[in-house]
Design a protein around this motif. Structure first.
Motif, short mmCIF file in Angstrom:
data_model
loop_
_atom_site.label_atom_id
_atom_site.label_comp_id
_atom_site.label_asym_id
_atom_site.label_seq_id
_atom_site.Cartn_x
_atom_site.Cartn_y
_atom_site.Cartn_z
N SER A 102 0.83 -1.20 0.00
CA SER A 102 0.00 0.00 0.00
C SER A 102 0.87 1.25 0.00
CB SER A 102 -0.90 0.01 1.25
OG SER A 102 -1.40 1.30 1.52
N GLN A 103 0.58 2.17 -0.92
CA GLN A 103 1.35 3.41 -0.98
C GLN A 103 1.26 4.18 0.33
OE1 GLN A 103 1.25 6.02 -4.59
NE2 GLN A 103 0.47 7.56 -3.17
N THR A 104 0.09 4.17 0.94
CA THR A 104 -0.09 4.86 2.21
C THR A 104 0.83 4.28 3.28
OG1 THR A 104 -2.40 5.37 1.69
CG2 THR A 104 -1.75 5.47 4.01
N ALA B 131 6.28 10.38 -6.29
CA ALA B 131 5.67 11.68 -6.02
C ALA B 131 5.21 11.77 -4.57
CB ALA B 131 4.51 11.93 -6.97
N ALA B 132 4.61 10.69 -4.08
CA ALA B 132 4.15 10.68 -2.69
C ALA B 132 5.33 10.76 -1.72
CB ALA B 132 3.33 9.41 -2.43
N GLN B 133 6.42 10.08 -2.04
CA GLN B 133 7.62 10.15 -1.22
C GLN B 133 8.13 11.59 -1.15
OE1 GLN B 133 10.00 7.28 -3.39
NE2 GLN B 133 9.88 5.79 -1.72
N THR B 134 8.17 12.25 -2.29
CA THR B 134 8.68 13.63 -2.33
C THR B 134 7.83 14.56 -1.49
OG1 THR B 134 9.76 13.38 -4.47
CG2 THR B 134 9.10 15.60 -3.85
N ARG B 135 6.52 14.49 -1.64
CA ARG B 135 5.65 15.37 -0.86
C ARG B 135 5.91 15.20 0.63
NH1 ARG B 135 1.77 13.36 -4.49
NH2 ARG B 135 0.88 12.05 -2.87
N THR B 136 6.02 13.96 1.06
CA THR B 136 6.19 13.69 2.48
C THR B 136 7.56 14.14 2.99
OG1 THR B 136 4.68 11.82 2.38
CG2 THR B 136 6.23 11.86 4.21
N VAL B 137 8.60 13.80 2.26
CA VAL B 137 9.96 14.10 2.71
C VAL B 137 10.19 15.61 2.78
CG1 VAL B 137 12.41 13.92 2.08
CG2 VAL B 137 10.92 11.92 1.92
N VAL B 138 9.74 16.34 1.78
CA VAL B 138 9.94 17.79 1.76
C VAL B 138 9.17 18.45 2.89
CG1 VAL B 138 9.53 19.90 0.42
CG2 VAL B 138 10.49 17.89 -0.69
N GLU B 139 7.96 18.00 3.16
CA GLU B 139 7.19 18.57 4.26
C GLU B 139 7.86 18.34 5.60
OE1 GLU B 139 3.05 18.20 4.55
OE2 GLU B 139 2.66 18.28 2.40
N LEU B 140 8.67 17.29 5.70
CA LEU B 140 9.36 16.98 6.96
C LEU B 140 10.75 17.61 7.02
CD1 LEU B 140 8.36 13.23 7.37
CD2 LEU B 140 7.58 15.16 8.76
N GLY B 141 11.10 18.42 6.02
CA GLY B 141 12.37 19.12 6.06
C GLY B 141 13.52 18.42 5.37
N GLY B 142 13.24 17.32 4.65
CA GLY B 142 14.28 16.65 3.89
C GLY B 142 14.26 17.11 2.45
N ARG B 143 15.07 16.48 1.63
CA ARG B 143 15.09 16.77 0.20
C ARG B 143 15.11 15.46 -0.56
NH1 ARG B 143 19.96 20.52 -0.77
NH2 ARG B 143 19.73 21.04 1.44
#
Length: 361
Positions: free
Chosen positions: A149-151, A202-214
């Motif tokens: 599951s992507q979630t 895309a989902a990984q990017t949204r989550t990581v950037v929101e948490l302060g990563g790149r």
């Protein structure tokens, strides 16, 4: 017409549609299962192991930079012929040269790992290296092949990034590679694998950037070389990268690692350039674009002093390729209609097409 009548008609319609959908699904699923079995036979069995690249790289005065790697077989280096040819080792060697300090690489990645395995990897890692100077995570391919599951996958990645950030470690995530590039996998399974890979990236990017990563989009592992020269870029199992493939991936990840630890790279402080397909966008739009544009870094930014707008955090896309800029005519063909003339102005978000070509840079 009464509500009860409407409800009965709706229920009958849904039941009929569900019956047709179920039949189509079962038929399609049978095809996909057969193709998956063919792909497994064609691709072959994985190697018995991967090189152990843990150790100290480079030399110089001062304490060693603590560089840690988590993830799956790609992070581990399966397919490389020697420890010095893994992504972790290549980056560690380069960082040591740039920084003039030794780099201690601690690689806890595991062959076959999925995102839920990251927590266990991190537990053991933090017991050995409580405060990493920078962390690299490469994960996602096995999430796609196992149809996780992507979630669930993203939640486990988020928790890992959150814990590393709590330990004051900058985090760089190489997002899910595009499994649609694996030629032995037949169609339509290969096209579905591409779609699933990009959605997860895309989902990984949204989550990581929101948490302060790149993040750095690995996409098809950075270029048409993998399609044009599979014998060179893939290892003997025709699935994992070869040493040349790992060098290509490391070259895209390295600038982001250097920036994360405060070392200067060719792109440090550079403003986004529209002709290179770079822009400031809401993170969701940036994530979609990056998923189909290999080598693109996405990181958080501010617009007029604000880190987010009503649609979420702002993010900047930088294309880290070291290719020449496109010719003006080519750039015009690939430019999106919503792009502004100011290179640092945020773009107005419009729906992205998965198949729309990105500007080459």
């Amino acid at each position: 017409m009464s509500r009860a009548s409407v409800a009965r008609k709706a229920a009958a319609y849904v039941a009929g549609t569900a019956g047709v959908s179920a039949a189509c699904f079962l038929s399609g699923w049978g095809v996909l299962k057969g193709e998956a079995a063919i792909a497994r036979r064609v691709v072959g069995q994985p190697f018995d192991g991967a090189p152990d690249d843990n150790g100290v790289y480079g030399a110089g005065p001062g304490d060693a930079i603590q560089f840690v790697v988590l993830g799956d077989s790609t992070a581990k280096g399966m397919g490389a012929d020697a420890a010095s040819q893994t992504v972790g080792a290549i980056i560690a060697t380069a960082v040591a040269a740039f920084a003039g300090r030794p780099v201690r690489l601690t690689n806890v990645a595991v062959v076959g790992a999925t995102s839920p395995d990251l927590g266990g990897q991190l537990d053991g890692l933090l017991a050995r290296v409580p405060h990493p100077d920078v962390a690299l995570i490469m994960v996602g391919a096995n999430d796609v092949t196992s149809r996780l599951s992507q979630t669930d996958a993203v939640e486990h990645l988020a928790e890992t990034v959150r814990r590393l950030r709590d330990a004051d470690a900058p985090v760089v995530v190489g997002t899910c590679p595009d499994l649609g590039v694996i030629k032995p996998v037949p169609q339509p399974l290969r096209q579905l694998a591409r779609r699933w890979s990009r959605h997860l990236a895309a989902a990984q990017t949204r989550t990581v950037v929101e948490l302060g990563g790149r993040t750095v989009s690995l996409g098809d592992l950075l270029g048409h070389e993998f399609s044009d020269s599979p014998a060179v870029m893939f290892s003997k199992d025709r699935f994992h990268p070869s040493s040349a493939g790992y060098a290509r991936a490391a070259s895209a990840l390295l600038p982001s690692i250097l920036d994360a630890i405060g070392e200067v790279s060719a792109d440090t402080g550079r403003r986004p350039e529209r002709l290179r397909g770079e822009a400031v966008r809401p993170v969701a739009s940036a994530a979609r674009r990056a998923a189909r544009d290999p080598g693109t870094e996405v990181t958080g930014t501010e617009v007029t002093g604000m880190a987010r707008n009503a649609r979420g955090p702002w993010a900047v896309l930088l294309r880290r390729h070291r290719h020449p800029l496109p010719a003006p005519d080519d750039a015009a063909k690939h430019a999106e209609p919503d792009e502004t003339s100011e290179t640092v102005a945020p773009e107005t978000d419009t729906p992205d097409s998965e198949d729309k070509p990105a500007a080459s840079g």
